[in-house]
Structure formats: structure tokens, C-alpha cells
Design a protein around this motif. Sequence first.
Motif, mmCIF file in Angstrom:
data_model
loop_
_atom_site.group_PDB
_atom_site.id
_atom_site.type_symbol
_atom_site.label_atom_id
_atom_site.label_comp_id
_atom_site.label_asym_id
_atom_site.label_seq_id
_atom_site.Cartn_x
_atom_site.Cartn_y
_atom_site.Cartn_z
ATOM 1 N N VAL B 32 0.861 -1.194 0.000
ATOM 2 C CA VAL B 32 0.000 0.000 0.000
ATOM 3 C C VAL B 32 0.886 1.229 0.000
ATOM 4 C CG1 VAL B 32 -1.817 1.281 1.194
ATOM 5 C CG2 VAL B 32 -1.747 -1.210 1.374
ATOM 6 N N PHE B 33 0.623 2.154 -0.912
ATOM 7 C CA PHE B 33 1.249 3.479 -0.845
ATOM 8 C C PHE B 33 0.209 4.483 -0.373
ATOM 9 C CE2 PHE B 33 2.277 7.665 -2.727
ATOM 10 C CZ PHE B 33 3.468 7.891 -2.058
ATOM 11 N N GLY B 40 -6.798 12.890 9.438
ATOM 12 C CA GLY B 40 -8.241 12.694 9.372
ATOM 13 C C GLY B 40 -8.798 12.624 7.959
ATOM 14 N N ALA B 41 -7.995 12.977 6.961
ATOM 15 C CA ALA B 41 -8.480 12.932 5.571
ATOM 16 C C ALA B 41 -8.697 11.479 5.140
ATOM 17 C CB ALA B 41 -7.470 13.605 4.650
ATOM 18 N N LYS B 42 -9.657 11.280 4.248
ATOM 19 C CA LYS B 42 -9.898 9.966 3.644
ATOM 20 C C LYS B 42 -9.597 10.095 2.151
ATOM 21 C CE LYS B 42 -11.767 7.644 7.183
ATOM 22 N NZ LYS B 42 -11.160 6.389 7.701
ATOM 23 N N LEU B 43 -8.715 9.248 1.658
ATOM 24 C CA LEU B 43 -8.238 9.367 0.282
ATOM 25 C C LEU B 43 -8.847 8.295 -0.615
ATOM 26 C CD1 LEU B 43 -4.426 9.821 1.057
ATOM 27 C CD2 LEU B 43 -6.201 11.571 0.944
ATOM 28 N N PRO B 44 -9.027 8.620 -1.884
ATOM 29 C CA PRO B 44 -9.477 7.602 -2.834
ATOM 30 C C PRO B 44 -8.436 6.493 -3.001
ATOM 31 C CG PRO B 44 -9.006 9.679 -3.965
ATOM 32 C CD PRO B 44 -8.856 9.943 -2.501
ATOM 33 N N LEU B 127 -10.028 -7.858 1.233
ATOM 34 C CA LEU B 127 -8.956 -6.861 1.305
ATOM 35 C C LEU B 127 -9.505 -5.425 1.313
ATOM 36 C CD1 LEU B 127 -5.950 -6.551 1.667
ATOM 37 C CD2 LEU B 127 -5.641 -6.756 -0.809
ATOM 38 N N PRO B 128 -10.559 -5.090 0.547
ATOM 39 C CA PRO B 128 -11.120 -3.741 0.674
ATOM 40 C C PRO B 128 -11.577 -3.410 2.093
ATOM 41 C CG PRO B 128 -11.915 -4.753 -1.340
ATOM 42 C CD PRO B 128 -11.142 -5.817 -0.606
ATOM 43 N N ALA B 129 -12.148 -4.381 2.790
ATOM 44 C CA ALA B 129 -12.580 -4.130 4.174
ATOM 45 C C ALA B 129 -11.361 -3.878 5.065
ATOM 46 C CB ALA B 129 -13.386 -5.319 4.684
ATOM 47 N N GLY B 134 -7.815 -0.152 8.052
ATOM 48 C CA GLY B 134 -6.448 0.069 8.504
ATOM 49 C C GLY B 134 -5.727 1.247 7.891
ATOM 50 N N PHE B 135 -6.349 1.894 6.914
ATOM 51 C CA PHE B 135 -5.687 2.994 6.205
ATOM 52 C C PHE B 135 -6.665 4.158 6.035
ATOM 53 C CE2 PHE B 135 -3.582 -0.933 5.174
ATOM 54 C CZ PHE B 135 -2.239 -0.597 5.202
#
Lengths: 278, 278
Positions: B32-33, B40-44, B127-129, B134-135
Motif C-alpha cells: 500500500v502506498f 483525518g483525511a480519507k483518500l481515494p 482486502l477492501p474491508a 487500517g488505512f
Amino acid sequence: MDTVSTSKAHGGVQGVYRHASTATGTDMTFAVFVPEHETGAKLPVVWYLSGLTCTHANVMDKGEYRRACAELGLILVAPDTSPRGEGVPDDPDGAYDAGLGAGFYVDATRAPFAKNYRMWSYVTEELPALIAAGFPADRARQSVMGHSMGGHGALTIGLTYPDRYRAVSAFAPIGAPSQVPWGHKALAMYLGEDRAIWRKHDAVALIEDGARVEELFVDQGMADNFLAEQLRPELLEAACAKAGIGLTLRRQPGYDHSYNFISTFMEDHLRWHAARLG
Amino acid sequence: MDTVSTSKAHGGVQGVYRHASTATGTDMTFAVFVPEHETGAKLPVVWYLSGLTCTHANVMDKGEYRRACAELGLILVAPDTSPRGEGVPDDPDGAYDAGLGAGFYVDATRAPFAKNYRMWSYVTEELPALIAAGFPADRARQSVMGHSMGGHGALTIGLTYPDRYRAVSAFAPIGAPSQVPWGHKALAMYLGEDRAIWRKHDAVALIEDGARVEELFVDQGMADNFLAEQLRPELLEAACAKAGIGLTLRRQPGYDHSYNFISTFMEDHLRWHAARLG
């Protein structure tokens, strides 16, 4: 010279080649990226010298240099880090930091290494002639960079031949091998115990002894495991300050010794080289 | 989930992680990169599915995605291509194109593969869950891309879940596995000989059977050794034309099947994904 492989990349050609080296007495493999260019054009050449354990392939796979080289019109050459093959002596203990993959860019004078470990001659004489003959390379416009042991190589070669290499930069170089364990071991093994002889293969000692370039560019990760014991950039910093060499030393917080560090700053280095290669 | 390694790169963190997978019944490793981002940001999230013989490491080492992901604020996840470990059955002949390193992104139903080879469930569900938990990942903004066998995975997953993946692209995908030798072998081995069942794992057949996305983006090298026999982009082109799917298919002269091809066009794909991920 045999072509091992070629593959189109970023508009240019990433090739791997092999030849029988006179300097090392072995077959040597190297990588060359040639960007798209006009027929008959001669392009500047950036030499990338790799670190301990590496072959030509590490920077080719992980260095992320092709996009910038294509944009800037730079050939990049990546030699191997030692002679290899049957009969080439290795470190007696098979350690990673001397012998195979660890030529330290010197011409060894001690048995059993003197016969094959002639990486200084190979990288500064034999391979440049081969590149000039076989690729659209402008031998009047060369520069040199490297990583760790290869940063040591880049600095010592650049300081020794300031007229030949128009730019010199390094990622996490071993700037003062005479003062750190990696250098103690390798220089003694290849050159013997007389430390006066080591000084020609130690960037800090070369500067102390009068070698001069106008400027140097060094990136150093501050989370590099080898920083305090093996790399010691403060020694290069002090020597450059005393000698009036314009050293740009960037201490990069959080970066380690890996190609994640190198690839992050590769473009900065290539732009710096391109600006000086005309 | 265990952290295997983390390393700063292009301002973000390139990590490798391992977990015990319920879907495959084995430990699974993935990369994962995560780019630099505000707390607090959520990234695509862009999913990159690799091709035959690959692990998580191939694209991590050679894909040259980090610079663009850092600029665009994209997380990139690279799963492995099959279950691995003691007791996991391989191709009976140990071939590269089925078994280990060749899960083909299906849930196998045939012995002895059904127990572990559940890569469809692993990549689309488990894996998406894990990534969402976790990220700093925005599960509402995901997209999928892949190479070769992974291009097949990206197309079939994207066509099956058009609401879940906002963008779908591929490098040299196996667009019609039911019609080429790689697919014949793997789909028969994992799913049996009934070709009606294969259609859910064949992008061209899915489109023929009514699956729809607005658009697809595919790059194909014209010097790719697998082009005529295994990849056959003209089949996907015809199916998309008939179905009214906006396929951008770029035939790239001189490019082969390697990461030199992928890394050259990776930035184009990431920009295309970023524009659709908001």
C-alpha cells in the motif's frame, strides 16, 4: 558488445549489454537508457554508480530515472559494482560489504583481488570509451552520480577528474571511507594497510589534499540506518566548507537508505545535472 | 495485520503488510502506498492487479506510480496474484500460467484449488474491508486497474461492480480469456469445463451478456509478444463498440509487455483515475 535485452520506455530504449572487459578480465554487464533523439544527435551522459550488493539492475528497476532522462535528453549508464564470474575472488567470509557486489570503485593492488577488481579503470576509462563508440553519446558532456558506495565512487571520480565530469552528485554517499568501517574493511582488502594510499579513494581526504570542484549536490535521508556509523555527511560538509566547495547537502527527514529515497529525489538530481551538461 | 516494512517515498509511505486471509486460508502479503495527507483525511483508493508470476512487489518496485499518486492524493493497493504457502496446490506441471502467481481473480470451484484460490472474494471483499479499516481510505471512492492477467481482473471486477469502482483501466489486458490459451487453461483448471460459467470471468463475454460501464481505458504495446495469441484487444474493442461502451484503446508502437511499458503510461492512467475519483 552483446545486447542482452532492449525495451522501449518513456519513448527511449532501456538496454542491457554485456562485453568482455579488458580492465577486469571478466564479462561485464551494464544498463544504458537512451532517450528518443534526432538521428545523428550526441547526447550528454550521466553515470550512475550503484551501492553495495547492487548490479546494473537495481537502479534500472527502481531508480525511476527514465521519465526525467527522456524529458531532459540524457543518456544514463549504470555499470555493475564489481567483476563477477567463475574464478573471481570474493570476500573470504562471503560478506556483502567486500568482494562481489562491492568493488568500491578502486583498482585493487592486493592479491587475490588485483587481477579482476579494477573498477576505477573500468568505470573511468574502458566503459566510457565503449559507450562513446556504441551509443549516441557526447563524451565531452559527462557527469557522475551514485548511491552509498556508488556515491563514494561518484565523489572520488568527480574530484579526480573535474574537467571530465561537469556535475557530481550523490545519494547517501560514503564520503569519508577512511573514517568508517565499510571503508576500513574494503580499502584494506583492496589496497593494503598503508592509509596514505587510501586518500585517493576518499572524497574528504581528496579535498583535504587539494582536489577541487566548484560544487557538489548530496541528498541524505535522516532515517538512514547507516547514517551515523558509515555515511557521516558532516565530514564531507566540513571539508567542503574549509575548501570553499559549494556543497548543497539536503538532510531529508524520514527517508531511509533504499530506492524509495533515491527515486524520490532522482528527478532533482537529473535536473541539476542537465543544467550543467548544457 | 502485520507490517512487513514501511519506507518513506515521494513524501508518503510505501508499506508492505501481511495478514491471515479468511478468503484464501493462507497468509497474504500486499503493498500500500499512502501519500502525505492531512490528519483525518480519507483518500481515494486505486487497486492495481498484477499479472502472471507477479507478487505485490513487481509494481511496487517497477511501476513508478508513487510520484503521481503523491501529487494526486491517491492510495494505491497492490495485492498478490494468488494464495501462497505450504499446502497451497500449484499447477500440476509447475507452469507459470496457472497455480501459484496465477490466481486469475476467480473463486475456484474445482479440487484441489477451491480451498485456497479465492482471489475474487479476496480482492473484491476481504482486502477492501481491511484497507478501509487500517488505512485513511475512502471506500466510496475506489477504482481498479491492472496488467495482463491483472487487466483481466480489473475489467471483470469493474464490469461486475460498476457502482463500486468509479474508473477501470488496464495495461495489455487478457480481455477475452475464454478465447485465448491462457484463459482456456486457467479457467478450466479453476472453474471446470462448462464454458457458460467462464462468462462471468471474461470481460468480452460480460459485455455481451449486458454488463455496462460508461468508459474503459486500455493501453496496449504493439511489440508485445503476447498480443496476437493471448491479449487480442480487437475482441474487447468490438464488444465495447457494439455495447456503446466508451473504450479508449491506445495502441502504443514499439512497447512490449514489461514494466517499461507500464511505467511509461502509469501516470496517464493515474490521472485518468484521479479525474473520476473526485
